[in-house]
Structures are given as C-alpha cells and as structure tokens.
Design a protein around this motif. Structure first.
Motif, PDB file in Angstrom:
ATOM      1  N   MET A 246       0.857  -1.188   0.000  1.00  0.00           N
ATOM      2  CA  MET A 246       0.000   0.000   0.000  1.00  0.00           C
ATOM      3  C   MET A 246       0.887   1.229   0.000  1.00  0.00           C
ATOM      4  O   MET A 246       1.726   1.407   0.864  1.00  0.00           O
ATOM      5  CB  MET A 246      -0.882  -0.017   1.253  1.00  0.00           C
ATOM      6  N   THR A 247       0.714   2.102  -0.949  1.00  0.00           N
ATOM      7  CA  THR A 247       1.571   3.273  -1.062  1.00  0.00           C
ATOM      8  C   THR A 247       0.751   4.537  -1.184  1.00  0.00           C
ATOM      9  O   THR A 247      -0.336   4.544  -1.736  1.00  0.00           O
ATOM     10  CB  THR A 247       2.499   3.166  -2.286  1.00  0.00           C
ATOM     11  N   ASP A 248       1.288   5.613  -0.637  1.00  0.00           N
ATOM     12  CA  ASP A 248       0.741   6.954  -0.828  1.00  0.00           C
ATOM     13  C   ASP A 248       1.821   7.749  -1.536  1.00  0.00           C
ATOM     14  O   ASP A 248       2.980   7.727  -1.133  1.00  0.00           O
ATOM     15  CB  ASP A 248       0.414   7.624   0.506  1.00  0.00           C
ATOM     16  N   ALA A 249       1.422   8.457  -2.572  1.00  0.00           N
ATOM     17  CA  ALA A 249       2.405   9.202  -3.347  1.00  0.00           C
ATOM     18  C   ALA A 249       3.030  10.307  -2.502  1.00  0.00           C
ATOM     19  O   ALA A 249       2.411  10.852  -1.600  1.00  0.00           O
ATOM     20  CB  ALA A 249       1.739   9.801  -4.588  1.00  0.00           C
TER      21      ALA A 249
ATOM     22  N   TRP B 298     -11.320   7.267   0.740  1.00  0.00           N
ATOM     23  CA  TRP B 298     -10.176   6.528   0.209  1.00  0.00           C
ATOM     24  C   TRP B 298     -10.484   6.022  -1.199  1.00  0.00           C
ATOM     25  O   TRP B 298     -11.615   5.608  -1.481  1.00  0.00           O
ATOM     26  CB  TRP B 298      -9.866   5.330   1.088  1.00  0.00           C
ATOM     27  N   PRO B 299      -9.491   6.001  -2.071  1.00  0.00           N
ATOM     28  CA  PRO B 299      -9.699   5.358  -3.380  1.00  0.00           C
ATOM     29  C   PRO B 299      -9.851   3.851  -3.210  1.00  0.00           C
ATOM     30  O   PRO B 299      -9.424   3.275  -2.192  1.00  0.00           O
ATOM     31  CB  PRO B 299      -8.423   5.710  -4.155  1.00  0.00           C
ATOM     32  N   ALA B 300     -10.450   3.228  -4.202  1.00  0.00           N
ATOM     33  CA  ALA B 300     -10.724   1.787  -4.111  1.00  0.00           C
ATOM     34  C   ALA B 300      -9.451   0.978  -3.904  1.00  0.00           C
ATOM     35  O   ALA B 300      -9.442  -0.008  -3.152  1.00  0.00           O
ATOM     36  CB  ALA B 300     -11.451   1.324  -5.370  1.00  0.00           C
ATOM     37  N   SER B 301      -8.363   1.388  -4.550  1.00  0.00           N
ATOM     38  CA  SER B 301      -7.122   0.619  -4.435  1.00  0.00           C
ATOM     39  C   SER B 301      -6.568   0.643  -3.017  1.00  0.00           C
ATOM     40  O   SER B 301      -6.087  -0.381  -2.495  1.00  0.00           O
ATOM     41  CB  SER B 301      -6.074   1.157  -5.410  1.00  0.00           C
TER      42      SER B 301
ATOM     43  N   LEU C  52      -7.820  -3.907   3.353  1.00  0.00           N
ATOM     44  CA  LEU C  52      -8.672  -5.040   3.718  1.00  0.00           C
ATOM     45  C   LEU C  52      -8.237  -6.340   3.064  1.00  0.00           C
ATOM     46  O   LEU C  52      -8.888  -7.370   3.244  1.00  0.00           O
ATOM     47  CB  LEU C  52     -10.124  -4.727   3.338  1.00  0.00           C
ATOM     48  N   GLU C  53      -7.144  -6.282   2.302  1.00  0.00           N
ATOM     49  CA  GLU C  53      -6.623  -7.458   1.584  1.00  0.00           C
ATOM     50  C   GLU C  53      -7.696  -8.060   0.684  1.00  0.00           C
ATOM     51  O   GLU C  53      -7.973  -9.257   0.704  1.00  0.00           O
ATOM     52  CB  GLU C  53      -6.069  -8.490   2.575  1.00  0.00           C
ATOM     53  N   LEU C  54      -8.329  -7.172  -0.087  1.00  0.00           N
ATOM     54  CA  LEU C  54      -9.336  -7.556  -1.058  1.00  0.00           C
ATOM     55  C   LEU C  54      -8.905  -7.083  -2.436  1.00  0.00           C
ATOM     56  O   LEU C  54      -7.989  -6.279  -2.577  1.00  0.00           O
ATOM     57  CB  LEU C  54     -10.694  -6.923  -0.717  1.00  0.00           C
TER      58      LEU C  54
END
Length: 332
Positions: free
Chosen positions: A1-4, A160-163, A169-171
């Motif tokens: 999971m990354t945030d720019a 939050w964006p879907a990604s 949630l590991e989905l």
C-alpha cells in the motif's frame, strides 16, 4: 500500500521513534491520531467503550508492528488500516444477538452515544461531519456486514480510493467496488430522507430551532406537562430506549402514554431537571431525577433528538448512569 509523495515530518519522526524502541517516544508521535481513530472505531462498532478499547488495541498493535512501517504509506493510512482490522477481528468475536429479538438488529444491543467533547477538534475533518456521526447514520452502518461496513466507511466517509481500501482489507479492487455498491443500497434504504453525500461540506452547529426544542423538552419534563411534551413529538415518532427495546414507530400520544404506563411522570418519577447537551453532533437533553428519599437530582438518562421542522422526529434514550465519559455531572 503506497501513498504518493516523499516522507512527511510525521512519518520521518515516527520511523525514528520506531527504530529507537522508545515506547514513550512512539506514543507521543501516535497520540495525535487518537481521537480520529476512536471515531473510526466507533463507526465500526457503534459503542463508545468498545471504540476506546479498540483504539488502545490499535496503538498496541502498531507498536508491535512498528518495524513493518517503511514510509510507503502515510502514517495516518497505516494506523487506519490497523484500526479497521482490529475492529473486524473484534466483530468476529462479539457475542451474537440472541434470536427472537424484535427487529432491533445487533446495533441496538451495543449502541452508545458519542460525547461531542471527545470528537477531533478540527471542524474541517471529514471524521466529524455531523451527517456521519449522527445516531441514524451509525445505526444504518451497523446493518452492513462487517467487511462491507469497513469498505463503506473507508470509501464513502473517509474518501479513500478503491485501491487503498482494497490494500487495507486485503481484497481485490473489484471486490471493494462490489461491496461498496451493495453497502450504498442498504444505507440509502435505511436513510431515505437524509443527505447521502458524505464528503461534501456538512453542518456542525445546532440551529436555534434545535436549541429551542431541547429547552421546551426539558421544560415539559420539569413541569410534568404531558400535553406540552406530546406537542413536541411528531406523530410518526421513531423511539428507542436502549438497550431494552428496538426502535418503534408510534404516535406522539402513544409514546407519552407508554412512558407514563412505565412509571415516568408518576410519584417518585416526577421531579426532573435537565441540562442541554449534544451527543453525536445531535441536540440532546440530559435528564436528572430526584426521588422522595434523595435530596439530590441524579443523572437518569440522556435523550438524543433528531428534530425536523420544530418537532422531534426521532428520540433515542440511553441510560446515563455509570458513564463518566459522557462528561456530565452525576448529580445536581
């Protein structure tokens, strides 16, 4: 999971604290997020005391996993991810609702009010938008299965964006999108008359009309004026006194009659005082009762009110005893 984006000062300070192994330093960095994380846990659980416990569990889990934070995600994102999964783990273990209860739903057994004094102080934060902390919204969200509930809160409340929600949630993104569509349908069905755009500017302050109704509601109690009390209620009142019963739709007269038949406004339950307050960013009345054998008024209940066009459309009552976190004086 990354945030720019590059590391912020918070992330850099957090990594330094994590590497130092200094628990006090770590706590100092993370404490600033406590109130917003607690609101997040409350939306997931509908119970203030459970939200407190799960927020503390979030910090404990964050400490134990501190070496896993590399700065690829924002610190806030990382903590929300942990808090969400802490709540999901808790919901898996929560005692199920006994069958045979009136359509109360699981939220009725656990629902508690949220004291406004414990909300984050920044009024611009989406986590304190009035429409997303009111009791009707909290109850509607509890109708969702836990993972669907988490998707809805992350996507539609926190934006939050879907990604990012999928990573938390590991989905898959497709699973998150599908869960969100189902969740939106359920919430719309539960809140047909409410604004559903959770991320647009929201109100925070009570109106003069709401303050006036609360004052009239308390005055009617103090005078034992049942006609005045009846006149304040809509004829399609939605009433709940938790945790004893589920939400019931009744006429104003039936509501007052049921309170009288239950012993209120009769000898021993007819000496009232009230304090205007707010919970869940809703107008509320803290009601104090003095019995014949007691010289003091003691905190009896808190009534959270949803007011429409000068009338009480929804009244949710809570036993206020033994809840110091409400911030109300125990006696008058």
């Amino acid at each position: 999971m990354t945030d720019a984006g590059p590391l912020s000062a918070d992330e850099a300070t957090f990594i330094a604290a994590a590497r130092s192994g200094d628990a006090a330093r770590f706590a100092l960095v993370t404490e600033r997020y406590r109130r917003e994380l607690q609101v997040h846990c409350y939306r997931m659980l509908a119970n203030y005391e459970d939200a407190q416990d799960m927020t503390q569990e979030t910090f404990l889990r964050a400490w134990n996993k501190r070496e896993s934070f590399k700065g690829h995600a924002a610190l806030r994102t990382w903590l929300y991810r942990i808090a969400t999964n802490v709540c999901l783990d808790f919901l898996e273990k929560r005692t199920p609702v006994p069958s045979g209860l009136a359509d109360a739903g699981s939220e009725v057994l656990y629902l508690q009010p949220y004291p406004d004094r414990m909300l984050p102080e920044d009024p611009q934060e989406s986590v304190v938008a009035r429409e997303t902390i009111e009791l009707a919204f909290i109850v509607a969200v509890q109708r969702l299965p836990p993972r669907q509930r988490a998707v809805f809160i992350l996507r539609d409340v926190l934006g939050w964006p879907a990604s990012k929600a999928a990573d938390a949630l590991e989905l898959t993104v497709a699973s998150v999108t599908s869960a969100l569509q189902r969740a939106r349908g359920t919430v719309r069905a539960q809140l047909p008359d409410r604004r559903l755009d959770w991320r647009s500017p929201a109100t925070h302050e009570l109106t003069d009309d709401e303050r006036g109704v609360v004052k009239s509601y308390m005055d009617a109690h103090e005078r034992n004026d049942l006609d005045a009390l009846t006149s304040l209620l809509r004829d399609d009142l939605r009433f709940a006194m938790l945790p004893e019963m589920g939400t019931t739709v009744m006429t104003a007269e039936d509501a007052v009659d049921s309170w009288v038949s239950g012993g209120l406004f009769q000898r021993g339950h007819d000496d009232w005082r009230g304090i205007a307050t707010t919970v869940n960013r809703m107008p509320a009345a803290a009601l104090y009762l003095r019995t014949p054998d007691d010289p003091r008024y003691r905190l009896f209940a808190i009534a959270a009110l949803h007011i429409v066009d000068g009338k009480i459309a929804e009244l949710t009552g809570f036993d206020a005893g033994g809840k110091p976190w409400l911030g109300l004086p125990p006696t008058l």
